[in-house]
Design a protein around this motif. Structure first.
Motif, PDB file in Angstrom:
ATOM      1  N   ALA A 251       0.873  -1.454   0.278  1.00 46.91           N
ATOM      2  CA  ALA A 251       0.138  -0.109   0.292  1.00 46.91           C
ATOM      3  C   ALA A 251       0.727   1.527  -0.108  1.00 46.91           C
ATOM      4  CB  ALA A 251      -0.815   0.314   1.293  1.00 46.91           C
ATOM      5  N   HIS A 252       0.233   2.525  -0.358  1.00 48.07           N
ATOM      6  CA  HIS A 252       1.010   3.567  -0.775  1.00 48.07           C
ATOM      7  C   HIS A 252       0.637   3.947   0.820  1.00 48.07           C
ATOM      8  CE1 HIS A 252       1.372   3.676  -4.805  1.00 48.07           C
ATOM      9  NE2 HIS A 252       0.152   3.353  -5.366  1.00 48.07           N
ATOM     10  N   THR A 253       1.438   3.811   1.997  1.00 44.94           N
ATOM     11  CA  THR A 253       1.331   4.488   3.185  1.00 44.94           C
ATOM     12  C   THR A 253       2.274   5.536   3.544  1.00 44.94           C
ATOM     13  OG1 THR A 253       1.413   2.076   3.562  1.00 44.94           O
ATOM     14  CG2 THR A 253       0.856   2.822   6.020  1.00 44.94           C
ATOM     15  N   THR A 254       1.073   6.171   4.809  1.00 42.44           N
ATOM     16  CA  THR A 254       1.483   7.417   5.210  1.00 42.44           C
ATOM     17  C   THR A 254       0.464   7.895   6.659  1.00 42.44           C
ATOM     18  OG1 THR A 254      -0.741   8.704   4.156  1.00 42.44           O
ATOM     19  CG2 THR A 254       1.556   9.166   3.267  1.00 42.44           C
ATOM     20  N   GLU A 255       1.687   8.424   7.636  1.00 43.94           N
ATOM     21  CA  GLU A 255       1.026   7.904   8.754  1.00 43.94           C
ATOM     22  C   GLU A 255       0.012   9.530   9.796  1.00 43.94           C
ATOM     23  OE1 GLU A 255       3.979   6.200  11.046  1.00 43.94           O
ATOM     24  OE2 GLU A 255       4.334   4.125  10.230  1.00 43.94           O
ATOM     25  N   ILE A 256      -0.738   9.194  10.765  1.00 42.18           N
ATOM     26  CA  ILE A 256      -0.868  10.749  11.186  1.00 42.18           C
ATOM     27  C   ILE A 256      -0.841  10.179  12.786  1.00 42.18           C
ATOM     28  CG2 ILE A 256      -3.685  10.227  10.955  1.00 42.18           C
ATOM     29  CD1 ILE A 256      -4.708  12.842  10.607  1.00 42.18           C
ATOM     30  N   ASP A 257      -0.492  11.068  13.806  1.00 42.64           N
ATOM     31  CA  ASP A 257      -0.851  11.358  14.962  1.00 42.64           C
ATOM     32  C   ASP A 257      -2.073  11.449  15.045  1.00 42.64           C
ATOM     33  OD1 ASP A 257      -0.147  11.808  17.107  1.00 42.64           O
ATOM     34  OD2 ASP A 257       0.675  13.591  17.299  1.00 42.64           O
ATOM     35  N   ALA A 258      -2.820  10.336  15.155  1.00 48.06           N
ATOM     36  CA  ALA A 258      -4.389  10.887  15.435  1.00 48.06           C
ATOM     37  C   ALA A 258      -4.940   9.355  16.438  1.00 48.06           C
ATOM     38  CB  ALA A 258      -5.388  10.791  14.558  1.00 48.06           C
ATOM     39  N   SER A 259      -5.826   8.984  17.127  1.00 42.37           N
ATOM     40  CA  SER A 259      -6.284   8.220  17.650  1.00 42.37           C
ATOM     41  C   SER A 259      -6.837   6.939  16.124  1.00 42.37           C
ATOM     42  CB  SER A 259      -7.384   9.005  18.513  1.00 42.37           C
ATOM     43  OG  SER A 259      -9.097   8.823  17.392  1.00 42.37           O
ATOM     44  N   HIS A 260      -7.773   6.765  16.742  1.00 40.69           N
ATOM     45  CA  HIS A 260      -8.433   5.215  16.117  1.00 40.69           C
ATOM     46  C   HIS A 260      -9.214   5.692  15.121  1.00 40.69           C
ATOM     47  CE1 HIS A 260      -9.647   0.467  14.827  1.00 40.69           C
ATOM     48  NE2 HIS A 260     -10.645   1.404  15.394  1.00 40.69           N
ATOM     49  N   ALA A 261      -9.673   6.981  16.179  1.00 40.53           N
ATOM     50  CA  ALA A 261     -11.121   7.181  15.361  1.00 40.53           C
ATOM     51  C   ALA A 261     -10.205   8.951  14.164  1.00 40.53           C
ATOM     52  CB  ALA A 261     -12.494   7.696  15.780  1.00 40.53           C
ATOM     53  N   SER A 262      -9.676   8.576  12.935  1.00 38.98           N
ATOM     54  CA  SER A 262      -8.853   9.771  12.336  1.00 38.98           C
ATOM     55  C   SER A 262      -9.905  10.052  11.488  1.00 38.98           C
ATOM     56  CB  SER A 262      -7.691   8.907  11.986  1.00 38.98           C
ATOM     57  OG  SER A 262      -7.860   7.859  10.702  1.00 38.98           O
ATOM     58  N   LEU A 263     -10.344   9.167  11.250  1.00 35.99           N
ATOM     59  CA  LEU A 263     -11.417   9.666  10.053  1.00 35.99           C
ATOM     60  C   LEU A 263     -12.993  11.216  11.006  1.00 35.99           C
ATOM     61  CD1 LEU A 263     -14.706   7.260   9.806  1.00 35.99           C
ATOM     62  CD2 LEU A 263     -13.214   7.742  11.779  1.00 35.99           C
ATOM     63  N   VAL A 264     -12.689  11.372  12.625  1.00 43.77           N
ATOM     64  CA  VAL A 264     -13.479  12.296  13.210  1.00 43.77           C
ATOM     65  C   VAL A 264     -12.523  13.402  13.485  1.00 43.77           C
ATOM     66  CG1 VAL A 264     -15.146  12.577  14.820  1.00 43.77           C
ATOM     67  CG2 VAL A 264     -15.307  10.304  13.537  1.00 43.77           C
ATOM     68  N   SER A 265     -11.251  12.975  13.567  1.00 46.84           N
ATOM     69  CA  SER A 265     -10.290  13.906  14.257  1.00 46.84           C
ATOM     70  C   SER A 265      -9.564  14.835  13.184  1.00 46.84           C
ATOM     71  CB  SER A 265      -9.318  13.609  15.216  1.00 46.84           C
ATOM     72  OG  SER A 265      -8.898  11.481  14.840  1.00 46.84           O
ATOM     73  N   ARG A 266      -9.065  14.269  12.501  1.00 46.46           N
ATOM     74  CA  ARG A 266      -8.733  14.411  10.902  1.00 46.46           C
ATOM     75  C   ARG A 266      -9.008  14.207   9.734  1.00 46.46           C
ATOM     76  NH1 ARG A 266      -4.055  14.578  13.686  1.00 46.46           N
ATOM     77  NH2 ARG A 266      -2.598  15.722  11.967  1.00 46.46           N
ATOM     78  N   PRO A 267     -10.076  14.980   9.261  1.00 47.75           N
ATOM     79  CA  PRO A 267     -11.173  14.509   8.472  1.00 47.75           C
ATOM     80  C   PRO A 267      -9.867  14.628   7.310  1.00 47.75           C
ATOM     81  CG  PRO A 267     -11.764  16.221   9.163  1.00 47.75           C
ATOM     82  CD  PRO A 267     -10.992  15.316  10.864  1.00 47.75           C
TER      83      PRO A 267
END
Length: 280
Positions: A251-267
């Motif tokens: 996969a084309h992979t990136t990382e983000i400093d977020a919780s499991h719910a990144s779709l809500v916290s980092r849309p």
């Protein structure tokens, strides 16, 4: 032989008129082609189908869906039953069959299991957002093996069980898991406000216990391009487990400093990964 000047002048005038008519006709034809092509190019964006995971529902995708719609992407959500990979992916396939044109499938958490088991020739990419991407024969609970990937806090007493009515279960009943209210914010979505976490808890859907134990079929990530967004502060799926699944799926992979719910916290960041996959 020579022609009178009046004859030559008339011939020149006729040639000019013909040239003007030909040029005008060409302009009209090219303009018509351009006007016809414009809507077609506008329709080339794939439909993005957003698949939620356990302990959530489609409302968690709201900000991501709004971002995608604002950028001209057709968006659908899938009301994931959370009953098991075979049953859930079968229903997803039925929805995908109603969509014309290319599709990008996006799965969060257990939603990754579902998109990994949903086969449709129009799907051009899988996008995993802090999601399970099981190989053939693997199951969710096995991937969460704390001896291999420690760090998940999705354990009792945070994880509770209850008996629910379920036509898919034995005798119309099933045993479902859910996250207890007092643990939901700190484990599932520690980087959102208490008010947002309370709203997410109110929308929580329990997941059948057997959904965590049912082995995956041959995953679609073996034949599709894949994208993966790792949540480095995830307390449900350990980040190292996410990295392992992303790596083997190429996969084309990136990382983000977020919780499991990144779709809500980092849309916005989640949207960016989906747009990248859609435009590849």
């Amino acid at each position: 032989m020579s022609f009178p000047k009046s004859v030559l002048a008339r011939a020149v005038r006729l040639s000019r008129r013909r040239a003007v008519r030909v040029f005008s006709t060409a302009v009209i034809v090219l303009t018509a082609i351009g006007l016809t092509a414009a809507p077609a190019s506008a329709q080339t964006k794939p439909t993005v189908v957003l698949v939620h995971g356990a302990f959530a529902d489609s409302s968690g995708w709201k900000d991501v869906a709004d971002n995608l719609t604002a950028q001209g992407y057709p968006v659908q959500t899938f009301d994931n039953p959370l009953r098991g990979p075979a049953y859930d992916s079968g229903l997803l396939e039925q929805q995908l069959a109603t969509i014309d044109g290319p599709i990008v499938l996006v799965g969060h958490s257990y939603g990754g299991v579902v998109i990994s088991n949903a086969d449709n020739p129009n799907v051009k990419a899988n996008v995993y957002i802090a999601a399970f991407a099981p190989d053939r024969g693997e199951f969710v609970q096995g991937i969460l093996n704390p001896l291999v990937f420690p760090g998940s806090k999705l354990l009792p007493p945070a994880l509770q069980l209850k008996v629910v009515d379920d036509p898919q279960g034995i005798g119309g009943k099933n045993l479902d898991g859910y996250i207890a209210k007092e643990y939901f914010h700190d484990i599932f979505a520690q980087d959102v406000t208490p008010a947002v976490a309370a709203d997410m808890y109110a929308h929580q859907k329990s997941a059948a216990l057997v959904a965590n134990l049912e082995p995956s079929a041959t995953p679609t990530w073996t034949t599709r391009p894949n994208w993966y967004l790792v949540s480095t502060q995830d307390q449900v799926i350990p980040p190292d487990a996410q990295r392992m699944m992303a790596k083997r799926a190429l996969a084309h992979t990136t990382e983000i400093d977020a919780s499991h719910a990144s779709l809500v916290s980092r849309p916005d960041e989640v949207t960016a990964v989906i747009v990248e996959a859609a435009g590849a």
